[in-house]
Design a protein around this motif. Sequence first.
Motif, PDB file in Angstrom:
ATOM      1  N   ILE A 180       0.834  -1.206   0.000  1.00 37.39           N
ATOM      2  CA  ILE A 180       0.000   0.000   0.000  1.00 37.39           C
ATOM      3  C   ILE A 180       0.868   1.254   0.000  1.00 37.39           C
ATOM      4  CG2 ILE A 180      -1.673   1.309   1.379  1.00 37.39           C
ATOM      5  CD1 ILE A 180      -2.688  -1.456   2.404  1.00 37.39           C
ATOM      6  N   CYS A 181       0.505   2.197  -0.879  1.00 36.52           N
ATOM      7  CA  CYS A 181       1.177   3.503  -0.915  1.00 36.52           C
ATOM      8  C   CYS A 181       0.130   4.570  -0.637  1.00 36.52           C
ATOM      9  CB  CYS A 181       1.804   3.738  -2.295  1.00 36.52           C
ATOM     10  SG  CYS A 181       2.427   5.419  -2.494  1.00 36.52           S
ATOM     11  N   ARG A 182       0.270   5.239   0.484  1.00 34.18           N
ATOM     12  CA  ARG A 182      -0.732   6.245   0.853  1.00 34.18           C
ATOM     13  C   ARG A 182      -0.642   7.494  -0.032  1.00 34.18           C
ATOM     14  NH1 ARG A 182      -3.918   5.033   4.861  1.00 34.18           N
ATOM     15  NH2 ARG A 182      -3.272   3.512   6.411  1.00 34.18           N
ATOM     16  N   CYS A 183       0.502   7.669  -0.714  1.00 36.25           N
ATOM     17  CA  CYS A 183       0.630   8.823  -1.612  1.00 36.25           C
ATOM     18  C   CYS A 183       0.028   8.533  -2.982  1.00 36.25           C
ATOM     19  CB  CYS A 183       2.094   9.216  -1.767  1.00 36.25           C
ATOM     20  SG  CYS A 183       2.953   9.544  -0.220  1.00 36.25           S
ATOM     21  N   GLY A 184      -0.346   7.295  -3.216  1.00 39.65           N
ATOM     22  CA  GLY A 184      -0.985   6.949  -4.489  1.00 39.65           C
ATOM     23  C   GLY A 184      -0.062   6.977  -5.683  1.00 39.65           C
ATOM     24  N   THR A 185       1.150   6.508  -5.500  1.00 37.64           N
ATOM     25  CA  THR A 185       2.121   6.556  -6.608  1.00 37.64           C
ATOM     26  C   THR A 185       2.065   5.317  -7.499  1.00 37.64           C
ATOM     27  OG1 THR A 185       3.849   5.539  -5.242  1.00 37.64           O
ATOM     28  CG2 THR A 185       3.718   7.944  -5.202  1.00 37.64           C
ATOM     29  N   TYR A 186       0.987   4.586  -7.430  1.00 40.44           N
ATOM     30  CA  TYR A 186       0.917   3.290  -8.127  1.00 40.44           C
ATOM     31  C   TYR A 186       1.287   3.335  -9.616  1.00 40.44           C
ATOM     32  CZ  TYR A 186      -1.418   1.972  -3.801  1.00 40.44           C
ATOM     33  OH  TYR A 186      -1.713   1.757  -2.489  1.00 40.44           O
ATOM     34  N   PRO A 187       0.779   4.289 -10.397  1.00 40.84           N
ATOM     35  CA  PRO A 187       1.150   4.286 -11.827  1.00 40.84           C
ATOM     36  C   PRO A 187       2.664   4.380 -12.028  1.00 40.84           C
ATOM     37  CG  PRO A 187      -0.700   5.756 -11.447  1.00 40.84           C
ATOM     38  CD  PRO A 187      -0.178   5.364 -10.090  1.00 40.84           C
ATOM     39  N   ARG A 188       3.339   5.160 -11.189  1.00 44.63           N
ATOM     40  CA  ARG A 188       4.796   5.295 -11.332  1.00 44.63           C
ATOM     41  C   ARG A 188       5.512   4.027 -10.869  1.00 44.63           C
ATOM     42  NH1 ARG A 188       3.762  10.587  -9.299  1.00 44.63           N
ATOM     43  NH2 ARG A 188       4.911  10.233  -7.364  1.00 44.63           N
ATOM     44  N   ILE A 189       4.926   3.349  -9.894  1.00 43.82           N
ATOM     45  CA  ILE A 189       5.527   2.082  -9.444  1.00 43.82           C
ATOM     46  C   ILE A 189       5.472   1.061 -10.583  1.00 43.82           C
ATOM     47  CG2 ILE A 189       5.181   0.099  -7.895  1.00 43.82           C
ATOM     48  CD1 ILE A 189       4.259   2.270  -5.783  1.00 43.82           C
ATOM     49  N   VAL A 190       4.339   0.993 -11.247  1.00 48.98           N
ATOM     50  CA  VAL A 190       4.207   0.063 -12.385  1.00 48.98           C
ATOM     51  C   VAL A 190       5.253   0.401 -13.443  1.00 48.98           C
ATOM     52  CG1 VAL A 190       2.706  -0.674 -14.276  1.00 48.98           C
ATOM     53  CG2 VAL A 190       1.758  -0.398 -11.971  1.00 48.98           C
ATOM     54  N   LYS A 191       5.368   1.699 -13.749  1.00 45.67           N
ATOM     55  CA  LYS A 191       6.320   2.143 -14.770  1.00 45.67           C
ATOM     56  C   LYS A 191       7.756   1.772 -14.373  1.00 45.67           C
ATOM     57  CE  LYS A 191       7.446   6.228 -17.434  1.00 45.67           C
ATOM     58  NZ  LYS A 191       7.487   7.679 -17.411  1.00 45.67           N
ATOM     59  N   ALA A 192       8.073   1.972 -13.103  1.00 42.92           N
ATOM     60  CA  ALA A 192       9.441   1.678 -12.642  1.00 42.92           C
ATOM     61  C   ALA A 192       9.741   0.187 -12.737  1.00 42.92           C
ATOM     62  CB  ALA A 192       9.622   2.164 -11.208  1.00 42.92           C
ATOM     63  N   ILE A 193       8.779  -0.645 -12.421  1.00 42.63           N
ATOM     64  CA  ILE A 193       9.025  -2.097 -12.499  1.00 42.63           C
ATOM     65  C   ILE A 193       9.212  -2.519 -13.955  1.00 42.63           C
ATOM     66  CG2 ILE A 193       8.038  -4.381 -12.034  1.00 42.63           C
ATOM     67  CD1 ILE A 193       6.735  -3.131  -9.517  1.00 42.63           C
ATOM     68  N   GLN A 194       8.444  -1.910 -14.864  1.00 40.14           N
ATOM     69  CA  GLN A 194       8.649  -2.202 -16.293  1.00 40.14           C
ATOM     70  C   GLN A 194      10.050  -1.767 -16.711  1.00 40.14           C
ATOM     71  OE1 GLN A 194       5.108  -0.070 -17.577  1.00 40.14           O
ATOM     72  NE2 GLN A 194       4.118  -1.985 -18.208  1.00 40.14           N
ATOM     73  N   GLU A 195      10.457  -0.590 -16.221  1.00 33.74           N
ATOM     74  CA  GLU A 195      11.795  -0.103 -16.578  1.00 33.74           C
ATOM     75  C   GLU A 195      12.884  -1.000 -15.984  1.00 33.74           C
ATOM     76  OE1 GLU A 195      12.511   3.952 -16.939  1.00 33.74           O
ATOM     77  OE2 GLU A 195      14.597   3.826 -16.239  1.00 33.74           O
ATOM     78  N   ALA A 196      12.667  -1.451 -14.742  1.00 30.19           N
ATOM     79  CA  ALA A 196      13.646  -2.349 -14.102  1.00 30.19           C
ATOM     80  C   ALA A 196      13.769  -3.641 -14.901  1.00 30.19           C
ATOM     81  CB  ALA A 196      13.226  -2.647 -12.664  1.00 30.19           C
ATOM     82  N   SER A 197      12.647  -4.117 -15.406  1.00 30.33           N
ATOM     83  CA  SER A 197      12.666  -5.324 -16.236  1.00 30.33           C
ATOM     84  C   SER A 197      13.529  -5.083 -17.479  1.00 30.33           C
ATOM     85  CB  SER A 197      11.228  -5.691 -16.622  1.00 30.33           C
ATOM     86  OG  SER A 197      11.209  -6.655 -17.628  1.00 30.33           O
ATOM     87  N   ASN A 198      13.394  -3.907 -18.077  1.00 32.49           N
ATOM     88  CA  ASN A 198      14.193  -3.578 -19.256  1.00 32.49           C
ATOM     89  C   ASN A 198      15.673  -3.457 -18.906  1.00 32.49           C
ATOM     90  OD1 ASN A 198      11.994  -3.540 -20.950  1.00 32.49           O
ATOM     91  ND2 ASN A 198      11.555  -1.371 -20.602  1.00 32.49           N
ATOM     92  N   ILE A 199      15.971  -2.842 -17.747  1.00 33.39           N
ATOM     93  CA  ILE A 199      17.371  -2.709 -17.328  1.00 33.39           C
ATOM     94  C   ILE A 199      17.987  -4.094 -17.171  1.00 33.39           C
ATOM     95  CG2 ILE A 199      18.904  -1.966 -15.455  1.00 33.39           C
ATOM     96  CD1 ILE A 199      16.937   0.329 -14.873  1.00 33.39           C
ATOM     97  N   GLN A 200      17.216  -4.997 -16.542  1.00 32.19           N
ATOM     98  CA  GLN A 200      17.748  -6.352 -16.300  1.00 32.19           C
ATOM     99  C   GLN A 200      18.029  -7.086 -17.612  1.00 32.19           C
ATOM    100  OE1 GLN A 200      15.021  -8.337 -13.616  1.00 32.19           O
ATOM    101  NE2 GLN A 200      16.234  -7.738 -11.855  1.00 32.19           N
ATOM    102  N   LYS A 201      17.149  -6.805 -18.610  1.00 29.74           N
ATOM    103  CA  LYS A 201      17.357  -7.473 -19.909  1.00 29.74           C
ATOM    104  C   LYS A 201      18.610  -6.935 -20.595  1.00 29.74           C
ATOM    105  CE  LYS A 201      12.519  -7.808 -20.897  1.00 29.74           C
ATOM    106  NZ  LYS A 201      11.534  -6.956 -21.572  1.00 29.74           N
ATOM    107  N   GLY A 202      18.995  -5.690 -20.197  1.00 29.87           N
ATOM    108  CA  GLY A 202      20.186  -5.070 -20.792  1.00 29.87           C
ATOM    109  C   GLY A 202      19.807  -4.437 -22.087  1.00 29.87           C
TER     110      GLY A 202
END
Length: 174
Positions: A152-174
């Motif tokens: 739970i994020c009380r600041c409601g940053t969920y859309p950015r969290i989703v975006k960051a995880i997608q980006e992390a996935s891309n970083i891991q792929k190189g």
Amino acid sequence: MTLSPCDKKEYCLHSAITINFIMDLLINSKKYSVNVSPDESLLTVLRNELDLTGSKYGCGEGVCGACTVLINDVAVRSCITKAGSVAGKNITTIEGLEKNGKLHPVQQACLDVDVFQCSYCAPGMVMSAVSLLKKNSAPTKDDIVKGMQGNICRCGTYPRIVKAIQEASNIQKG
Ligand code: FES
């Protein structure tokens, strides 16, 4: 086996007797010996005994995800995990993600996307995201939403969290 002294954090009141054990915990690849009750929560041991305060206390009931750590690479709520149940297992906290001065891709992506506001939920979010990417290195948006539902994020940053995880996935792929 020792009866806990009443002057420590544990208490002894007539029939309520806390029994401490010396146990070894493997945290962030480092062995720690602690003298605590096996019933003590892992979160309390991390924060109060070992000064590993990255994991946060939120609800204390396993609901908010602020206390999330990895046990053998699986995300668990340390507030409802008994210290005695994780002796000998690989425990990873937010303090153990950085390697050789390099942030974990999830940490880096969170910074790049400027995810957090107050950041109280950040350590738990990051640990859950790391666990999610270990299970599924290329998650869809739906996979991420489903996988991160317990944080739970009380600041409601969920859309950015989703975006960051997608980006992390891309970083891991190189
Ligand atoms: Fe552990 Fe909320 S503090 S889930």
